[in-house]
Design an enzyme around this catalytic site. Structure first.
Site, PDB file in Angstrom:
ATOM      1  N   LYS A   1     -11.134  -0.878   9.947  1.00  0.00           N
ATOM      2  CA  LYS A   1     -11.128  -2.121   9.175  1.00  0.00           C
ATOM      3  C   LYS A   1     -11.511  -3.324  10.033  1.00  0.00           C
ATOM      4  O   LYS A   1     -11.625  -4.443   9.517  1.00  0.00           O
ATOM      5  CB  LYS A   1      -9.758  -2.334   8.532  1.00  0.00           C
TER       6      LYS A   1
ATOM      7  N   ASP B   1       2.827  -3.760   8.368  1.00  0.00           N
ATOM      8  CA  ASP B   1       1.521  -3.152   8.121  1.00  0.00           C
ATOM      9  C   ASP B   1       0.470  -4.229   8.390  1.00  0.00           C
ATOM     10  O   ASP B   1       0.339  -5.186   7.622  1.00  0.00           O
ATOM     11  CB  ASP B   1       1.479  -2.664   6.672  1.00  0.00           C
TER      12      ASP B   1
ATOM     13  N   CYS C   1      -4.594   1.746  -4.065  1.00  0.00           N
ATOM     14  CA  CYS C   1      -3.471   2.419  -3.401  1.00  0.00           C
ATOM     15  C   CYS C   1      -2.162   1.639  -3.501  1.00  0.00           C
ATOM     16  O   CYS C   1      -1.212   1.910  -2.769  1.00  0.00           O
ATOM     17  CB  CYS C   1      -3.778   2.696  -1.921  1.00  0.00           C
TER      18      CYS C   1
ATOM     19  N   HIS D   1       0.850  -1.190   0.000  1.00  0.00           N
ATOM     20  CA  HIS D   1       0.000   0.000   0.000  1.00  0.00           C
ATOM     21  C   HIS D   1       0.887   1.243   0.000  1.00  0.00           C
ATOM     22  O   HIS D   1       2.004   1.219   0.512  1.00  0.00           O
ATOM     23  CB  HIS D   1      -0.872  -0.033   1.257  1.00  0.00           C
TER      24      HIS D   1
ATOM     25  N   GLN E   1      -4.615  -5.214   7.003  1.00  0.00           N
ATOM     26  CA  GLN E   1      -5.477  -6.243   6.426  1.00  0.00           C
ATOM     27  C   GLN E   1      -5.425  -7.570   7.182  1.00  0.00           C
ATOM     28  O   GLN E   1      -6.179  -8.490   6.864  1.00  0.00           O
ATOM     29  CB  GLN E   1      -5.095  -6.476   4.957  1.00  0.00           C
TER      30      GLN E   1
END
Length: 409
Positions: free
Chosen positions: A224, A198, A362, A121, A201
């Site tokens: 999220k 990160d 993104c 991303h 997700q």
């Protein structure tokens, strides 16, 4: 897991879109909110309302207790050693910018290397590209395998003495591939390399254990995982947070300062939380974490994989569908309809009451790897059903250029 009962908790699922019952399959972008999260936000505004760490009165003390209790709950959720390792931010992007600006710029020297991948991303790439540019370091990219996965073999092949940091997603937001982050951390740390993960997700969909993973920094966003927008978390190892310069300075982050510019910052994590924090967001995030764990992260992940397998098996039988991540172990399904621009196909799904994402998501460096300018992305969560999957598949089967044009003319 009783999905029909879960759906009763989400007011938005009772709405329609374009005259059809809403089928929400854009969960990788943001998730819908259960009533308990909405109530937690409302409760702050109706029952508490005061600032955190600012007042010397009973109401403010109640806010302080609720706010710090939420921090401890997040630490428990991630299996962090201490709540002092939990920094509240505005989201994953802010968390990664904090690491890039406050830590990477301090440790990087000319000629040093940050490793990443083209699947990342923008929030995992751009802040570190800027840090590299400002320090004379450079970015290098780990090769992906044919399925777009980060493999341990490719990571090892990319390592060399100038690598100082590795920045990557535990689950990629376009291809949904799961990286072997614990193994990456193990081999990276053997060479003194810092690993930034990160978790945007991964955190909403699977059990996270930052101690087992042994990452140096970990970031995620509340929105999220059924929480409010505008709030997220940066986890960091204590000794690294101590070395990190705050991205912002202001009220709440300092113990004292004088007219000469002498400044004493507060202890970690408070030095990173200048200004009034998103108090209602933090309390809503806690409610979201409680809600997800009530239904079990393992059960949520299993439900998504089962539903994904059902959808993908049917998609593979459709000659007009290009599937980019058949073997991903997440709820993300990335595809295109042959000879139809992704945004046009997304509009056709929208006309049939199905919300999904189209574009580059993104991750603009991934275009060359995928050999397409844009894709469609359907992303699943705990409230999606087999009936919704069947409706999605029926609409996909009927998606032709002529039908897409009909919705515009």
């Amino acid at each position: 897991m009783d999905v029909s009962r879960i759906r009763e908790d989400f007011p938005l699922l009772k709405q329609t879109m374009m005259g059809h019952p809403l089928i929400y399959m854009d969960n990788a972008a943001t998730t819908l909110k259960p009533r308990c999260v909405i109530d937690a936000v409302t409760d702050y505004y109706t029952r508490l309302g005061a600032n955190a760490h600012r007042g010397d009165y009973a109401l403010s003390a109640q806010v302080d207790e609720a706010f710090e209790s939420a921090r401890a709950r997040v630490a428990q959720f991630l299996n962090a050693k201490s709540s002092a390792q939990i920094v509240f931010t505005s989201g994953t992007s802010a968390s990664l910018n904090q690491v890039a600006s406050g830590y990477a710029r301090k440790i990087l020297k000319e000629g040093d290397v940050i490793l990443s991948t083209v699947a990342e991303h923008a929030s995992s790439i751009l802040p570190f590209l800027r840090a590299a540019k400002e320090t004379g370091a450079r970015m290098e990219y780990i090769e992906l395998d044919a399925d777009g996965r980060v493999t341990l073999e490719h990571v090892q092949r990319s390592l060399h003495p100038r690598v100082r940091m590795i920045v990557l997603a535990q689950v990629s937001n376009v291809l949904g591939q799961v990286a072997p982050v614990a193994d990456i951390c193990r081999i990276a740390h053997a060479q003194g390399i810092c690993v930034v993960v990160d978790g945007a997700q991964s955190t909403p969909h699977m059990r996270i254990d930052v101690q087992q993973m042994d990452c140096d920094f970990f970031a995620f966003s509340a929105h999220k995982l059924c929480g409010p927008t505008g709030v997220g978390v940066l986890y960091g190892k204590q000794e690294l947070l101590e070395q990190c310069e705050p991205l912002y300075l202001g009220g709440g982050s300092n113990a004292r300062f004088d007219v000469c510019g002498n400044l004493q910052l507060k202890e970690v994590p408070f030095r990173f939380e200048s200004g009034t924090p998103p108090i209602e967001g933090v309390l809503g995030m806690r409610a979201a974490i409680d809600y997800l764990e009530e239904h079990s992260m393992e059960a949520i992940h299993a439900h998504e994989l089962q539903l994904r397998s059902y959808i993908v098996d049917r998609m593979k039988q459709m000659d007009h569908v290009i599937l980019y991540n058949e073997n991903a172990q997440s709820g993300i399904i990335t595809f295109n309809v042959k000879n139809i621009f992704a945004q046009d196909a997304a509009s056709y799904f929208n006309a049939n009451g199905i919300a999904l994402r189209s574009g580059q998501h993104c991750a603009k460096l991934l275009v060359e790897f995928l050999q397409t300018s844009a894709t469609l992305r359907a992303s699943l969560y705990l409230y999606n059903t087999k009936e919704e999957a069947d409706r999605f598949l029926d609409v996909l089967a009927q998606c032709t250029m002529e039908r897409c044009l009909d919705i515009f003319f």
